[in-house]
Enzyme design. Sequence first.
Site, PDB file in Angstrom:
ATOM      1  N   HIS A  22     -11.716  -9.818  -3.581  1.00 24.42           N
ATOM      2  CA  HIS A  22     -10.541  -9.437  -4.370  1.00 24.42           C
ATOM      3  C   HIS A  22      -9.984 -10.624  -5.147  1.00 24.42           C
ATOM      4  O   HIS A  22      -9.188 -10.454  -6.069  1.00 24.42           O
ATOM      5  CB  HIS A  22      -9.461  -8.868  -3.441  1.00 24.42           C
ATOM      6  CG  HIS A  22      -8.775  -7.641  -3.972  1.00 24.42           C
ATOM      7  ND1 HIS A  22      -9.225  -6.916  -5.052  1.00 24.42           N
ATOM      8  CD2 HIS A  22      -7.638  -7.002  -3.561  1.00 24.42           C
ATOM      9  CE1 HIS A  22      -8.401  -5.893  -5.277  1.00 24.42           C
ATOM     10  NE2 HIS A  22      -7.432  -5.928  -4.394  1.00 24.42           N
ATOM     11  N   ASN A  70      -0.704  -6.085  -5.492  1.00 23.21           N
ATOM     12  CA  ASN A  70      -0.025  -4.915  -6.049  1.00 23.21           C
ATOM     13  C   ASN A  70       1.280  -5.261  -6.761  1.00 23.21           C
ATOM     14  O   ASN A  70       1.969  -4.388  -7.259  1.00 23.21           O
ATOM     15  CB  ASN A  70       0.208  -3.864  -4.953  1.00 23.21           C
ATOM     16  CG  ASN A  70       1.037  -4.404  -3.814  1.00 23.21           C
ATOM     17  OD1 ASN A  70       1.245  -5.604  -3.699  1.00 23.21           O
ATOM     18  ND2 ASN A  70       1.509  -3.520  -2.970  1.00 23.21           N
ATOM     19  N   ASP A  95     -11.657  -8.674  -9.967  1.00 21.98           N
ATOM     20  CA  ASP A  95     -12.862  -8.171  -9.311  1.00 21.98           C
ATOM     21  C   ASP A  95     -13.132  -6.744  -9.783  1.00 21.98           C
ATOM     22  O   ASP A  95     -12.203  -5.974  -9.984  1.00 21.98           O
ATOM     23  CB  ASP A  95     -12.691  -8.214  -7.787  1.00 21.98           C
ATOM     24  CG  ASP A  95     -11.442  -7.475  -7.317  1.00 21.98           C
ATOM     25  OD1 ASP A  95     -10.343  -7.751  -7.848  1.00 21.98           O
ATOM     26  OD2 ASP A  95     -11.548  -6.601  -6.438  1.00 21.98           O
ATOM     27  N   ASN A 116      -5.201  -2.182  -7.936  1.00 16.01           N
ATOM     28  CA  ASN A 116      -3.744  -2.306  -7.771  1.00 16.01           C
ATOM     29  C   ASN A 116      -3.126  -3.410  -8.614  1.00 16.01           C
ATOM     30  O   ASN A 116      -1.978  -3.311  -9.035  1.00 16.01           O
ATOM     31  CB  ASN A 116      -3.391  -2.527  -6.300  1.00 16.01           C
ATOM     32  CG  ASN A 116      -3.585  -1.260  -5.501  1.00 16.01           C
ATOM     33  OD1 ASN A 116      -3.495  -0.157  -6.041  1.00 16.01           O
ATOM     34  ND2 ASN A 116      -3.880  -1.397  -4.217  1.00 16.01           N
TER      35      ASN A 116
END
Length: 194
Positions: A22, A70, A95, A116
């Site tokens: 991520h 997020n 990513d 997100n």
Amino acid sequence: MNSIQMLVGLANPGPEYANTRHNAGAWFIEQIAARYNCTLKHDPKYHGLTGKVIIQGQEFKLLIPTTYMNLSGKAVGSLANFFKIPVESILVAHDELDLDPGVAKLKKGGGHGGHNGLKDIIAKMANQKDFMRLRIGVGHPGHREMVTGWVLGKAAKEDQEKMDAAVDEAVRCMEILAKDGVLKAQNRLHSFKP
């Protein structure tokens, strides 16, 4: 020629996430900073690590949000608003599940694809989606239920080497982007094979 003024790398903060898939966007910004001798500094005003580099005579602001993924838009929004950088002059590295490790692609605009970080940036930028994306392939685990564990996990050595190679190539392509524009950078990046 080049309209990009700000480079953002999405990540989750903290050492436990540093090498997870991520955080691929942050690897890109870290590599840019290293290549152009820029020290990223934590700036609470922009909710992230910031810096600036000069590539081919052009200044680029660098940002790695230190909010959680997020809430990435909070950091992107505050830096962009302060420097009056329009949405279309922002490039966000992140990513990408739909691309294999070793593949990186530049694209303008589009939805968030369930990411997100992108979702929050779009929301905080008054639903404007026209920023550039640098999509860094991390592969897909095969099932939707496995995605969270996958992106928050570390890649196998071979995959990691491919991702590192793609990030390295993307960093090199920034020279082309600064000098000759997005299209030329895209052509070079999209023909890359690790």
